[in-house]
Structure formats: structure tokens, C-alpha cells
Write a protein that holds these residues in place. Sequence first.
Motif: not given
Length: 298
Positions: A273-298
Motif C-alpha cells: 500500500e502506498e502512503i504519501d509523505l509530507s515535505l517534512e517527512d521527505m526532507f527527514i528521510y532524505s537527510m537520513e539517507e545522506g548521512k547513512k551514505n556518508e558513514k558507508i563512504l567514511a
Amino acid sequence: MIEISSLCKNLGDEQILKDINLKVEKGSIFGLIGENGAGKTTLIKCLTGIYKADEGEIKINGQEVFENSDVKQKIGYVADQNQYFSSFKIKELVEFYKMTYTNFSLERFKELNKIFRISEEKRIRELSKGMKMRVSLMLNLSIQPEVLILDEPTSGLDPIIKKKLMSILMEEVAERNTTIFISSHHLNDLERICDSIAIMDKGEIKYINNIEAMKDSIKKLQVVFKDKVSADFSSWNEIMTVEKLGRVNYIITKNYSKELEQKLLSHGAMFVEEIDLSLEDMFIYSMEEGKKNEKILA
């Protein structure tokens, strides 16, 4: 309309902006979001010609902004902290703007003041932060700008005035084809009015997209599998994060498609089932994704 190319800016020994590239179309509302210290205000000060770029260029209507009075006549700028002459009365500040901006409209100021309701006899030092913000908004809307640049413009505004401001900004675009560049932490407000969004982190633009495309790409999926999951779908390229609650998997996608849904079904999902996200949710998840990738690359 607005073109920023390979922009870099240092303050002291610290590099604040790193290779910023942006284009904003005429008559659109462009939102800039990011955590505190991401470099948003520095970018805005370069965009308004307060700071000179160390590298790269900023053009509005094909003209460089820095030390260009002709371009600055067409730019309205509302800062997050409005520093006016504290002893001035509002009516004296209006006169100052009339002398400075050739397109300043006293009629427009009076019209706006019917909404914002600030006595022209008050002195700047007598105003609260929210009242100063109202004055700055009225003055900069009254110069009838081609480009309106706003840094946290709802700071200090009560909910009723904030709602009215959002309506005024949309009217500016619809009636005058004004281009608006706005930075704010109030993401629900930006979601209502912005055509496109850029996410900024540590002096870099990490993501640019229009709001509708973001909503189509970044989704939350509620997935239930028949049996034990047969694949580690958290490593799939289309997926940012997976949160599990009992038999239910909550999947955050960064590139949703019907093909992804079919892929999940082929791996044993019996319910998606699809659940639409608010812009705030999208921002939070995008920032968390970026930090996760930084840890992988570090």
C-alpha cells in the motif's frame, strides 16, 4: 531568470558554499531547505549581492548581481533579522524606500497595511520581531519586485498573518509573474506554495526536484509478506530505509515505480500500500539517507 553557476564562498578560513548550481524559472516559487548551518543564508546573501562570490557567478535576467544597481532595483529582500534605523518611524522608512526604489508603490503599501496593521507612527525600536517582519514584507512587496527573496519570512508571525502571507505570495506570482526564492524551516508552508525544492547540506545542494515529482518518487510503502522475506530489499537502489513492525515492513522509496511494487510482489509480498509523505517527512528521510551514505563512504 535566476542562474547560479559553480558558486563557492568562504567566510574566513571556512568554505561555506561548495559548487552551487541552481536555475529558477521566471514566475515560479523556489524553496530552499536544510538544517541550521547548511549555508542557506550565505547563499541568499550572495544571491542578493551582499556577499561577493569567491568563485562562480550569479545572474538574474542574464546580468551579474554583485554591485549592479539596475538588477538590485528589481530585487526585494526580506532577511531573517531585519536591521532598520531604530529611530525611524514607519512612515519615514516608507519615504526612504520611495527615494531608493523607482517602482515603489505607496498605494500597494497602504493596501498591504490593511492586512498587516502596523501604525505608521510607530518607531522601529518599538516593534517586536514579528512586527518588524511585517514591515519588511510590506516594504519589499511594495517595490513591486521581479524577484522576491525571502529568508525565514514567517519567523515571528502568528498563524493568521502567516496564512494571509502565503496567499499574498501566490497572488504575486499569479498577477505579476514574480519569481520567489524562499528559505524556511516551516516546511508545511513551503509544500503549499512551492513549485520546486532544493535540499542543502553542509554547503552543497544535495537534491533538486519539483514538489509533484518528489511526491511521485519518495513514498512510504506498507508491505506485508506471506512468509519469511526472501531478499534483502533494504539494499535495493530504489529504497532508502526499511522499518519493520511485526509482519509489516514500512519501506521508504527514493525512486518509486510500479515496477518496484511488482518486484516486491515477486519476492512474496501479499500486500503493498502506498502512503504519501509530507515535505517534512521527505526532507527527514532524505537527510537520513545522506548521512547513512556518508558513514558507508567514511
